[in-house]
Each structure stands twice: as structure tokens, then as C-alpha cells.
Scaffold this motif. Structure first.
Motif, short mmCIF file in Angstrom:
data_model
loop_
_atom_site.label_atom_id
_atom_site.label_comp_id
_atom_site.label_asym_id
_atom_site.label_seq_id
_atom_site.Cartn_x
_atom_site.Cartn_y
_atom_site.Cartn_z
N PHE A 34 36.29 4.01 2.55
CA PHE A 34 36.62 3.54 1.21
C PHE A 34 36.91 2.05 1.25
O PHE A 34 37.34 1.51 2.27
N TYR A 36 39.45 -0.29 -1.09
CA TYR A 36 40.45 -0.39 -2.14
C TYR A 36 40.69 -1.86 -2.44
O TYR A 36 40.57 -2.72 -1.55
N GLN A 38 43.35 -4.69 -4.60
CA GLN A 38 44.61 -4.93 -5.30
C GLN A 38 44.57 -6.31 -5.91
O GLN A 38 44.65 -7.33 -5.18
N LEU A 44 47.21 -0.81 -6.29
CA LEU A 44 46.06 -0.61 -5.43
C LEU A 44 45.11 0.39 -6.11
O LEU A 44 45.54 1.45 -6.56
N LEU A 46 41.01 2.21 -6.19
CA LEU A 46 39.78 2.49 -5.48
C LEU A 46 38.64 1.63 -6.02
O LEU A 46 38.44 1.57 -7.24
N TYR A 86 41.21 -3.83 0.90
CA TYR A 86 41.54 -2.99 2.04
C TYR A 86 40.42 -1.99 2.30
O TYR A 86 39.98 -1.29 1.39
N MET A 97 44.18 12.26 4.83
CA MET A 97 45.07 11.11 5.04
C MET A 97 44.23 9.87 5.32
O MET A 97 43.16 9.94 5.90
N LEU A 98 44.73 8.73 4.85
CA LEU A 98 44.00 7.47 4.97
C LEU A 98 44.60 6.59 6.05
O LEU A 98 45.81 6.46 6.16
N PHE A 100 44.39 2.62 6.98
CA PHE A 100 44.00 1.36 6.36
C PHE A 100 43.78 0.27 7.39
O PHE A 100 44.44 0.22 8.43
N GLY A 101 42.83 -0.63 7.06
CA GLY A 101 42.71 -1.86 7.80
C GLY A 101 43.79 -2.83 7.35
O GLY A 101 44.56 -2.55 6.42
N GLY A 102 43.84 -3.97 8.00
CA GLY A 102 44.88 -4.94 7.74
C GLY A 102 44.74 -5.68 6.42
O GLY A 102 45.67 -6.34 5.96
N GLY A 103 43.56 -5.59 5.82
CA GLY A 103 43.35 -6.24 4.54
C GLY A 103 42.75 -7.63 4.68
O GLY A 103 43.00 -8.34 5.66
#
Lengths: 110, 113
Positions: A34, A36, A38, A44, A46, A86, A97-98, A100-103
Motif C-alpha cells: 500500500f 498511504y 498524509q 493518514l 490510503l 508512507y 497488520m501493517l 510501515f516504511g519510514g516515510g
């Protein structure tokens, strides 16, 4: 264990320039990926999921299992694209459950 | 997608105290999750809130510190117990289901003095 890597913390481009936000993952199973986004002072939300294979706000992302990548692309950046992005990975056998990368913060300059 | 309401939106607390964050959804959802976003960091899953049973915690998070309730399919709470400045973060609730992407609440911005 699964891991999502976004190598760039900040990406700055001019309006109208192409954009590519990189995302690499490591996971032994069959992941769902995915993106996401923000925007400033917003929740946040999708943007894309790889199984949908759709383009949202001009953005596309293709899952490359050989390179374990899920890069986000847009041919012509707009100022309103400035936001935090993200990349996230879901494991179907773990209740969705997700991880996440660091963004990556995208700044589109006029 | 489901409408998620999270309360409070922000709070400033004294160290050693506890705060309970509420997450209300306008429809029944299978999965509810709690995440933490520390300053300048990405999101980290704290636990999966299971309806009618104990939450499933991720490595590094324990029930004594982050007790979670999920009495029904539309509501969950996360308590941050015995707070210290290191607990200053944004706490987010999300909902999803099998084959459904997760959607997030606005988050609770918590500062501990």
C-alpha cells in the motif's frame, strides 16, 4: 521478519517534474503493498493498494516481485501533492497488520 | 469507508499518570489496531484489538503498559499507563477487515511533562 524501506526521507521537485518515491520490502510470503499519504493537518489516508492496479490523483505504483519494490510514480508533480508518503506491507496470514516504511516527505516547489 | 472518531485529539499529561484513548467506529468492523508514531518517526503497531478477548501485542509492547479493551465490534480503548516523557507520541486507531485496507483515525497527540 518483514521490513519496508523508503530510502529517501525528503524528496524535493519542481512543479511539472516527474516524481518517483522509492519503496523496497523484504518478506518471505506473498505481501500486499500500500501507499498511504498524509497531507498537512489531515489524517493518514490510503492512496493506492497494489491489487487495485488503479491510478489515484495521477499516481501509480507497480509491484515488482523480482526487485521487491513498490515505487510510487507520477509523471507531472503538482504543488498539492506535497505531503508525507508512507509505503506499507500487509501480511494476509497475520490479520492484515501493517508494517510501515519510514516515510518520504515530498515537497513540490512552484 | 468507516468513519472513525478518536478521542481525545490531544492531551498534555503529568508523568506517572495514565490516559485512556477511545476509538469509535460508525459500523461494525472485524479488525481494530493501535499504532504509535513517535516524533519524526513512522508508525509502529502496538497491538491488534480482538473483540471479546485479550489484545495481541507486538514485540516491545506489553499489556501492563498499554492495556486495550474491545468490548464490541465498533469500539476500542487504549490506555497509556504510568506515562513518562518517552511516551510522548501520536497514537492512532485503525480499522480494517480481511481483504480490506486499513483506515485510520485522526490520532491522539500526547505530550507528557
Amino acid at each position: 521478519a518483514q521490513r519496508v524501506t523508503q530510502p529517501e526521507k525528503l524528496l524535493s521537485v519542481f512543479k511539472g517534474a516527474p516524481v518517483e518515491l522509492k519503496c523496497n520490502y523484504s518478506y518471505s510470503g506473498s505481501p500486499e503493498l500500500f501507499w498511504y499519504v498524509q497531507y498537512s493537518r489531515q489524517r493518514l489516508q490510503l492512496l493506492l493498494r497494489h491489487i487495485s492496479r488503479e491510478s489515484i490523483k495521477g499516481f501509480t505504483a507497480d509491484l515488482n516481485k523480482g526487485e521487491t519494490s513498490f515505487h510510487l510514480k507520477k509523471p507531472f508533480a503538482q504543488e498539492e501533492d506535497s505531503a508525507m508518503y508512507y509505503c506499507a506491507l500487509s501480511q494476509h496470514n497475520a490479520g492484515n497488520m501493517l508494517t510501515f516504511g519510514g516515510g518520504t516527505r515530498l515537497m513540490v516547489k512552484p | 469507508s468507516a468513519v472513525i472518531s478518536q478521542k481525545p485529539s490531544r492531551d498534555i499529561c503529568q508523568r506517572g499518570t495514565s490516559l485512556t484513548i477511545q476509538c469509535q467506529v460508525d459500523s461494525q468492523v472485524t479488525m481494530m489496531f493501535w499504532y504509535r508514531q513517535q516524533p519524526g518517526q513512522s508508525l509502529t503497531l502496538i497491538a491488534t484489538a480482538n473483540q471479546g478477548s485479550e489484545a495481541t501485542y507486538e514485540s516491545g509492547f506489553v499489556i501492563d503498559k498499554f492495556p486495550i479493551s474491545r468490548p464490541n465490534l465498533t469500539f476500542s480503548t487504549l490506555t497509556v499507563s504510568n506515562m513518562s516523557p518517552e511516551d510522548s507520541s501520536i497514537y492512532l486507531c485503525s480499522v480494517g477487515g480481511q481483504d480490506q485496507p486499513q483506515h485510520f483515525g485522526d490520532g491522539t497527540r500526547l505530550s507528557i511533562l
